[in-house]
Scaffold this motif. Structure first.
Motif, PDB file in Angstrom:
ATOM      1  N   UNK A 161       0.790  -1.228  -0.158  1.00 37.59           N
ATOM      2  CA  UNK A 161      -0.088  -0.055  -0.055  1.00 37.59           C
ATOM      3  C   UNK A 161       1.001   1.163  -0.077  1.00 37.59           C
ATOM      4  N   UNK A 162       2.007   1.291   0.836  1.00 37.33           N
ATOM      5  CA  UNK A 162       2.839   2.353   1.074  1.00 37.33           C
ATOM      6  C   UNK A 162       3.634   2.661  -0.517  1.00 37.33           C
ATOM      7  N   UNK A 163       3.927   1.548  -1.238  1.00 38.19           N
ATOM      8  CA  UNK A 163       4.569   1.653  -2.605  1.00 38.19           C
ATOM      9  C   UNK A 163       3.486   2.006  -3.597  1.00 38.19           C
ATOM     10  N   UNK A 164       2.416   1.865  -3.258  1.00 40.17           N
ATOM     11  CA  UNK A 164       1.250   2.276  -4.100  1.00 40.17           C
ATOM     12  C   UNK A 164       1.170   3.688  -4.276  1.00 40.17           C
ATOM     13  N   UNK A 165       1.385   4.466  -3.198  1.00 40.33           N
ATOM     14  CA  UNK A 165       0.981   5.773  -3.139  1.00 40.33           C
ATOM     15  C   UNK A 165       1.645   6.704  -4.220  1.00 40.33           C
ATOM     16  N   UNK A 166       2.891   6.249  -4.554  1.00 41.16           N
ATOM     17  CA  UNK A 166       3.660   7.227  -5.469  1.00 41.16           C
ATOM     18  C   UNK A 166       2.883   6.888  -7.026  1.00 41.16           C
ATOM     19  N   UNK A 167       3.004   5.707  -7.307  1.00 37.79           N
ATOM     20  CA  UNK A 167       2.214   5.603  -8.675  1.00 37.79           C
ATOM     21  C   UNK A 167       0.719   6.168  -8.811  1.00 37.79           C
TER      22      UNK A 167
END
Length: 182
Positions: A161-167
């Motif tokens: 979820x944290x990694x999905x924030x940027x895209x």
């Protein structure tokens, strides 16, 4: 006659094939969102000079999918028109996504994938790696589940979820920017 004339106009101006390609990309994104066991899908990321069709977050890492729709028949992968460029586009998309999520997903593997679709695509069979890019045919939900489940789990849903924030932020910002320009 009107329908035939419309199809001819769309074919001659080149927009028919682009519309079909967008429709296929959208259908693949919809199918990916139904695959059990994945964390999420972010579609249509627009970078400067590069677009990414789908970013799929799974327990085994990040899969960056570049979808290509082919009309011209090719009986084997090496005969696909423009294959070196398509492979480079998939690698570039994976590098861009990797850079985008680097701060929140440092050691998460990012896998470039070239998805072949359309009446001209060769049948690849099981996924094959060609010049560092996994090449697959557009597939069913079960086929996607098998491909995307490859490898060991390397992160949790919370980390993804944290990694999905940027895209997601990039996609939303670019969509807003493009809609303001139109």
């Amino acid at each position: 006659m009107a329908a035939i004339a419309t199809v001819l106009v769309l074919l001659l101006d080149g927009s028919l094939l682009r519309r079909i390609g967008r429709s296929v990309k959208s259908d693949i994104g919809d199918e990916l969102r139904r695959v059990p066991g994945i964390y999420g899908v972010v579609s249509t990321l627009l970078f400067e000079g590069c677009d990414v069709d789908h970013v799929v977050l799974t327990p085994s890492g990040i899969w960056v999918l570049e979808v290509k729709w082919f009309m011209t028949p090719a009986d084997e992968l090496d005969r696909v028109w423009g294959l070196p460029g398509h492979l480079e586009q998939a690698r570039q998309a994976a590098r861009r996504v990797s850079g985008l999520v680097r701060s929140s997903a440092r050691d998460i593997p990012v896998h470039p994938v070239l998805v072949l679709s359309g009446p001209g695509m060769p049948t690849v069979g099981p996924p094959t790696v060609h010049d560092g890019v996994r090449v697959v045919n557009a597939t069913s939900r079960k086929g996607w589940q098998t491909l995307l489940a490859e490898g060991e789990a390397v992160w949790t849903l919370g980390e993804a979820r944290g990694a999905a924030d940027a895209p997601v932020r990039l996609r939303d910002t670019r969509i807003h920017y493009e809609s303001q320009r139109a």
